[in-house]
Structures are given as C-alpha cells and as structure tokens.
Design an enzyme around this catalytic site. Structure first.
Site, mmCIF file in Angstrom:
data_model
loop_
_atom_site.group_PDB
_atom_site.id
_atom_site.type_symbol
_atom_site.label_atom_id
_atom_site.label_comp_id
_atom_site.label_asym_id
_atom_site.label_seq_id
_atom_site.Cartn_x
_atom_site.Cartn_y
_atom_site.Cartn_z
ATOM 1 C CG HIS A 1 -35.856 37.721 19.711
ATOM 2 N ND1 HIS A 1 -36.405 38.219 18.553
ATOM 3 C CD2 HIS A 1 -36.730 38.048 20.702
ATOM 4 C CE1 HIS A 1 -37.558 38.813 18.836
ATOM 5 N NE2 HIS A 1 -37.775 38.724 20.134
ATOM 6 C CB CYS A 2 -31.684 40.582 16.531
ATOM 7 S SG CYS A 2 -30.785 39.287 15.666
ATOM 8 C CB ALA A 3 -34.581 40.852 12.482
ATOM 9 N NE ARG B 1 -27.856 37.568 13.758
ATOM 10 C CZ ARG B 1 -26.910 38.497 13.674
ATOM 11 N NH1 ARG B 1 -25.670 38.199 13.975
ATOM 12 N NH2 ARG B 1 -27.217 39.706 13.306
#
Length: 469
Positions: free
Chosen positions: A26-28, A30
């Site tokens: 995961h990113c910030a 998504r």
C-alpha cells in the site's frame, strides 16, 4: 467481525480469491495488489465494496483507492488473511518487469525524480515565505523597509533557498545511480564533482563575469550548478559502467578499483562530452518550454490546463517533473505549476457537483471526500472513483482546467516551487500573487462545477452508465 475485516475479505474474494493474489502493498491512499490472472477480477463487485473510491490497473498493479488512514486499516486486515505482503518499493520492483518498454522507461524516469521533489517543495516554500516577508507592506507593519533587513538574515534565507539548486546535479546523479543499479554514494560524489568550486561557476559564466575553461582549445568546461540533464545522463552511464567494472574486478580489489575507475572515467566523460553536449540539449528544452509558456492570449494555459489530467491518466506525467525542476533551477520560478493546479482544482469542482446533485447516498459518500482530496492536490479518487466512471464530469473538468489555465497564463502566475497544488499550493504564491492564485482556482472550480451541474451529470445518466458497466 470488524468493518475493516469484512472489507478485506470481500476485497480478496472480488479479486479472484487468495490463490489469485501474488502480493499486497500500500501507499498513502491506495492498496496495491499484484494478481496472477487479471481476468478473475470482478471490477463491479470491488467498486461496490464499502469505502472503495475507485480501482484501476497501473504499472502492473491493481490499485484500489481507499484514501489516507483507511488504506492502512484495510491493509492490516488483508495481511492478516495470510496474504503475502510486500513493501511498496519491493512490489514496485516486481511491477517494473511488466508493461511496455515505454511504460518501464517512464516508471524509471519517475523513480529518479520523485525522491528529489520533497526537498524542492521545501525550497519553494522557503522562497514563498521569503517573498512574503520581504514585501514592503509586510515590512511596514514592523516599521521597516527593505534596507533595514540585515545582511545576515538575507544570507540565512539564501542558504535555505539556494542550496538544493546549487547541488542539484549531486541529487540527480545520486538518485539515478540508485535507480539504475549503481552505488548511490558514487553517484553522489560524481554529482558533487560536477559542481566543484574548482570549476568556473555556471551562473558566473552565464552572466559574462567568468570565462569557461577550454580543454583542447575548443571544449568549454564549467560547473553545472542547477543543471539536470547532464547529471541524469552521467548517472545512467555511470551506473552501468560501475556494474561492468565490478563484474571484471577481483572481489579482493573491488572496494578500491571499482569506485576509482568509475569516478575517473565518468568525470572525464561528464566534463568533456556529456556536460557540454547535454547542457545544450537542456537549454534547448528550456527554450522550447518557456516559448510555449509565453504564447500570447493564454493559449498555453488552455492547452496545458485542458490536457494535463488526460496525461495523468496515462501515468506519464512524471516526465514533466524534470521540466519543472529545470524552470526553478534556471529562473527561480515555475509558471507551469499555476496552470496545472487549475486542472487539478477543476476535477475537484466537477466531483463536488456530482456529490451535491446526486441523490445516491453511496455516491455522495464517495464524491465528497474525493472532491476534498482533489482540492488538497490529489485527483486520483476524483478521477477514477467518480469523473471517469461517469464520463461527462471528467470532460467538464478538462474544460474547467482549460478555463483556469487560460486565466493563469494571462495573469502570468509563477510559483516559487513545485509538486503542491490547489490549497497547499497557496504557499508557493506568497510572493505577492496569492489573490490571483485563488482567483484562477475559483475560475477552474466554478466552470467545471457549473458545466457538470447543468450538462455533465444526472442520476438518470448515472443509472444508464451503471447498467452498461
């Protein structure tokens, strides 16, 4: 069962079950899933899951937009289902193997410049704050004029605003070595060599105060302060050269011979060939860019503001990072940012119109936070969750972006930095342009909102679109 555990289980089921999931990261905003067979993904089912704001394939990953905070909680629950997890960087390395050669090249380009952007954002904010503090109206509040400001204060602000650009080749070479498989510290030293104080300063040479050093009587050699392209090309060649040398040097001598030969060959090549050649190319790119941005009657604003979010969808917008960096390094200003921020704001305006007009509680719950996200500079939830899904709001957003960009171009707005837009971007216009900046954003939002409200969305059209989907 907790709410987020339920979301996680529904999500894994909708992407084809655990056996179809290769890894999750995961990113910030998504959740990023690499799947074994993309045909098994049930797109409609995923978009109906609670808190999902949109989902799409990009860079070899199936990316599901949840938003900040929420994505962390969903990721924890997904990881608890015995799904293999990876860090975002590890998964990106896996994803790089997929896609066309052009897509992979663009991803690498982005990987080089994206890590540099935060320090340039900070530098831009420093420039904006200095511009605000040094305005006569602000100084007058303290009974001061520009001549009353101490030289030490000016020196302090110069350290804050100039350092990143003076040593920009070092940052670029470091990051390029890192991405292309070289040793980052060797890249850093190579970049520092390009701005060595032993070389004639690039700005002094450009100002006509200093002459370049001529090797062999015709090759001009200068420092490359604030230059991007020579360091980028030197970084690519240097990283590959280091790997070639390392394969041929005995392990016992690797620590000494590899960095010695890499730096020796590359500094000679950089100063005598790469630097002079690609500095001309860089200057040509800058000249073309500034020419386009200075087109009369707001033409550049209409084109860039109207097309920017189309480019964002393709994922190749990172290529413009280098242009913005070059503009800031050369001119200490960035007219591109003001136009792009209108494109971002307009998509938020279109999404806000959908949120206010629809009677669907689920769509309202999706569209309101997506619009807010766009106003904070992140358009992906608005684009993929709402506007592209229903089509016309996206088109109205493009028109709004063109209208705002037109105004920004006419007003000749210039940011002191890059990478932040709309509300956070206000900090880049504290140099006396903040009211004009607010005006062009309002124009972009208002045009996109009005067009979407009148022509771009209705619940009847929403039902027709969802039936087709």
């Amino acid at each position: 069962m907790t709410e987020y555990r339920k979301i996680a289980e529904e999500l894994i089921d909708a992407v084809g079950g655990r056996e179809n999931v290769h890894s999750v990261a995961h990113c910030a905003t998504r959740l990023r899933i690499m799947v074994n067979d993309k045909e098994k993904i049930d797109q409609e089912k995923i978009e109906s899951i609670n808190k999902v704001k949109g989902a799409f394939f990009n860079s070899g990953q199936y990316q599901i937009i949840f938003g900040t905070g929420t994505v962390n909680k969903v990721y924890e629950e997904v990881s608890g289902l015995d799904i293999e997890s990876m860090s975002a960087s590890e998964q990106k390395k896996e994803a790089v193997k997929s896609g066309s050669a052009f897509q992979r090249a663009i991803r690498k380009f982005g990987d080089v410049f994206v890590p540099i952007i935060p320090v340039l954002v900070a530098t831009g904010l420093f420039m904006g704050l200095r511009g605000m503090v040094m305005q006569e109206e602000i100084l007058a509040l303290f009974g001061m004029t520009a001549s009353d400001v101490s030289e030490n204060f000016i020196l302090f602000t110069q350290v804050l605003t100039d350092t990143a650009f003076i040593f920009l080749p070092a940052l670029v070479a470091w990051s390029t070595f890192r991405v292309f498989g070289g040793t980052p510290i060797i890249g850093l030293i190579l970049g520092l060599m390009l701005v060595s104080p032993s070389l004639p300063n690039a700005w002094d040479v450009a100002g006509g105060n200093v002459e370049p050093i001529y090797f062999f009587g015709f090759i001009p050699v200068v420092g490359y302060q604030a230059s991007v392209l020579p360091a980028f090309i030197a970084g690519i060649i240097g990283a590959k050269l280091e790997r070639v040398i390392r394969k041929r040097v005995p392990d016992a001598l690797d620590l000494i011979i590899t960095p010695f030969l890499t730096l020796l060959i590359m500094i000679g090549l950089s100063l005598l060939v790469i630097g002079p050649l690609f500095h001309m190319v860089e200057q040509g790119i800058l000249d073309v860019t500034t020419t386009v941005l200075s087109w009369p009657f707001g033409i550049s604003g209409i084109l860039i503001g109207g097309l920017n979010q189309l480019i964002v969808i393709t994922g190749v917008h990172h290529i413009f990072n280098m242009l913005e960096i070059q503009l800031l390094a050369q001119y200490k200003s960035n007219p591109y940012n003001a136009i792009v921020t209108c494109a971002v704001a307009a998509q938020g305006g279109a999404t806000l119109a959908v949120a206010l007009k629809t009677k669907s509680a689920k769509l309202k719950a999706l569209a309101f936070p997506s619009a807010l996200s766009a106003f904070l500079g992140i358009t992906e939830p608005a684009l993929f969750g709402v506007n592209l899904r229903y089509g016309k709001p996206f088109v109205m957003g493009l028109i709004g972006g063109a209208a705002g960009g037109f105004a920004a171009s006419l007003l000749q707005l210039k940011a002191t930095g890059m990478a932040v837009t709309v509300i956070p971007g206000t900090l880049l216009y504290l140099n006396g342009q903040v009211l004009q900046y607010i005006l062009v954003n309002v124009i972009a939002i208002a045009v996109a909102f009005a067009l979407t409200w009148m022509f771009g969305f209705s619940d009847k059209a929403k039902k027709e679109v969802e039936q087709v989907q």
